[in-house]
Design a protein around this motif. Structure first.
Motif, mmCIF file in Angstrom:
data_model
loop_
_atom_site.group_PDB
_atom_site.id
_atom_site.type_symbol
_atom_site.label_atom_id
_atom_site.label_comp_id
_atom_site.label_asym_id
_atom_site.label_seq_id
_atom_site.Cartn_x
_atom_site.Cartn_y
_atom_site.Cartn_z
ATOM 1 N N GLU A 148 -9.846 0.936 -10.110
ATOM 2 C CA GLU A 148 -10.213 1.680 -8.906
ATOM 3 C C GLU A 148 -9.431 2.980 -8.808
ATOM 4 O OE1 GLU A 148 -12.151 2.942 -5.661
ATOM 5 O OE2 GLU A 148 -12.694 1.352 -7.054
ATOM 6 N N GLU A 149 -8.206 3.008 -9.315
ATOM 7 C CA GLU A 149 -7.437 4.255 -9.262
ATOM 8 C C GLU A 149 -8.037 5.319 -10.173
ATOM 9 O OE1 GLU A 149 -3.251 3.602 -9.692
ATOM 10 O OE2 GLU A 149 -3.112 2.870 -7.626
ATOM 11 N N ASP A 182 -9.143 13.680 0.182
ATOM 12 C CA ASP A 182 -9.564 12.409 0.766
ATOM 13 C C ASP A 182 -9.689 11.388 -0.363
ATOM 14 O OD1 ASP A 182 -10.547 10.429 2.430
ATOM 15 O OD2 ASP A 182 -12.622 11.106 2.219
ATOM 16 N N PHE A 183 -8.794 10.405 -0.372
ATOM 17 C CA PHE A 183 -8.858 9.350 -1.383
ATOM 18 C C PHE A 183 -8.231 8.082 -0.822
ATOM 19 C CE2 PHE A 183 -4.793 11.411 -1.930
ATOM 20 C CZ PHE A 183 -3.901 10.414 -2.275
ATOM 21 N N ASP A 184 -8.578 6.964 -1.416
ATOM 22 C CA ASP A 184 -8.101 5.666 -0.956
ATOM 23 C C ASP A 184 -7.001 5.136 -1.874
ATOM 24 O OD1 ASP A 184 -10.041 5.626 1.108
ATOM 25 O OD2 ASP A 184 -11.551 4.904 -0.330
ATOM 26 N N PRO A 227 -6.005 1.785 -3.485
ATOM 27 C CA PRO A 227 -6.433 0.399 -3.713
ATOM 28 C C PRO A 227 -5.246 -0.548 -3.786
ATOM 29 C CG PRO A 227 -6.582 1.668 -5.745
ATOM 30 C CD PRO A 227 -6.223 2.637 -4.662
ATOM 31 N N GLN A 253 -10.633 6.788 -7.999
ATOM 32 C CA GLN A 253 -10.038 7.648 -6.977
ATOM 33 C C GLN A 253 -9.530 8.946 -7.587
ATOM 34 O OE1 GLN A 253 -10.320 6.973 -3.747
ATOM 35 N NE2 GLN A 253 -11.377 5.090 -4.365
ATOM 36 N N ALA A 284 0.830 -1.203 0.000
ATOM 37 C CA ALA A 284 0.000 0.000 0.000
ATOM 38 C C ALA A 284 0.865 1.253 0.000
ATOM 39 C CB ALA A 284 -0.936 -0.003 1.201
ATOM 40 N N ARG A 286 -12.360 11.236 -7.777
ATOM 41 C CA ARG A 286 -12.633 11.812 -6.451
ATOM 42 C C ARG A 286 -11.714 13.009 -6.186
ATOM 43 N NH1 ARG A 286 -12.262 7.642 -1.650
ATOM 44 N NH2 ARG A 286 -12.721 9.556 -0.485
ATOM 45 N N LYS A 337 0.317 9.635 -0.486
ATOM 46 C CA LYS A 337 -0.101 9.355 0.886
ATOM 47 C C LYS A 337 1.087 9.281 1.837
ATOM 48 C CE LYS A 337 -4.674 8.521 0.973
ATOM 49 N NZ LYS A 337 -5.641 9.164 1.902
#
Length: 247
Positions: free
Chosen positions: A119-120, A99-101, A103, A123, A83, A126, A88
């Motif tokens: 998924e990126e 605010d993002f995750d 994956p 994100q 990760a 977002r 980040k």
């Protein structure tokens, strides 16, 4: 906005060359809305498609240990469960405001790399939504004639601006002697530049750390034993960019 792959004239030391045009927000939000529909269609078409999954599941596995040993970052590294995202772990610019995750996968096969990249994209949308909301008004370039090029209209019509333009182009932007390593999260992982300055306007040394090179290097360990047909999706999910990898 900036020519997509050809951004060298838009991004500049001290800012960017020009501001967002009128109506940019509405056009971008329209593009994002259409993209979300397309992403849903892609998911319906591929995620549970037997032919697609047979070509992706368990194919081209990169272990987490190999990802660490080869220095693989980005979506390929994250597909193994690492990760690590520069935005980040080492925030730069304004990424700490978003605010993002991040994956991650678990197997490190072609399907994990596909799923992480999909998924990126979500994100990234977002992040763009938040950026549009938070971006402030104001100048887009630092007001320093030693760094910022004067406007073209001034360069063509003012002797002072023409001299300033000439000095920056011919002499470069002078920085103190020393060395630094700076890195960002590019599309394929950590893109780093090690630069040594001798005090002049040109780097004494510049070494690029391309994210594609480690991910391509591991293929010699991953491809043996696969079918020839497996090379196509495996190489595609590595997403090697020739100009970035080899320069």
């Amino acid at each position: 906005m900036c020519g997509a792959r050809l951004t060298s004239t838009y991004l500049r030391i001290g800012g960017v060359s020009y501001d967002l045009p009128d109506g940019f927000d509405g056009k971008l939000r329209s593009i994002l809305d259409r993209t979300r529909v397309v992403m849903q269609d892609i998911g319906k078409l591929l995620d549970r498609n037997r032919i697609f999954r047979d070509r992706m599941d368990g194919i081209g596995i990169i272990t987490q240990a190999d990802a660490l040993a080869y220095g693989i970052t980005g979506p390929v590294g994250r597909s193994t469960g690492l990760a690590y995202d520069v935005r980040k772990d080492h925030p730069y610019l304004v990424y700490d405001r978003f605010d993002f995750d991040v994956p991650v996968g678990s197997v490190g096969d072609n399907f994990d790399r596909y799923a992480v990249r999909v998924e990126e994209i979500n994100q990234s949308m977002r992040i763009l939504d938040q950026a549009l909301t938070q971006i402030p008004a104001g100048p887009v370039m630092i007001n320093d004639p030693r760094i910022a090029l004067p406007a073209k209209t001034e360069t063509y019509n003012s002797i002072e601006a023409m001299i300033a333009h000439f000095k920056i182009i011919m002499d470069g932007i002078r920085v103190p002697p020393g060395e630094t390593y700076s890195y960002t999260e590019a599309g394929n992982g950590e893109l780093g530049f090690f630069i040594v300055s001798d005090g002049t306007g040109r780097p004494w040394k510049c070494r690029v750390r391309p994210p594609c090179f480690p991910a391509t290097a591991v293929l010699g360990k991953v491809l043996p034993g696969l079918f020839i047909a497996d090379v196509v999706p495996t190489f595609g999910m590595i997403n090697m960019i020739g100009g970035e990898c080899d320069r």
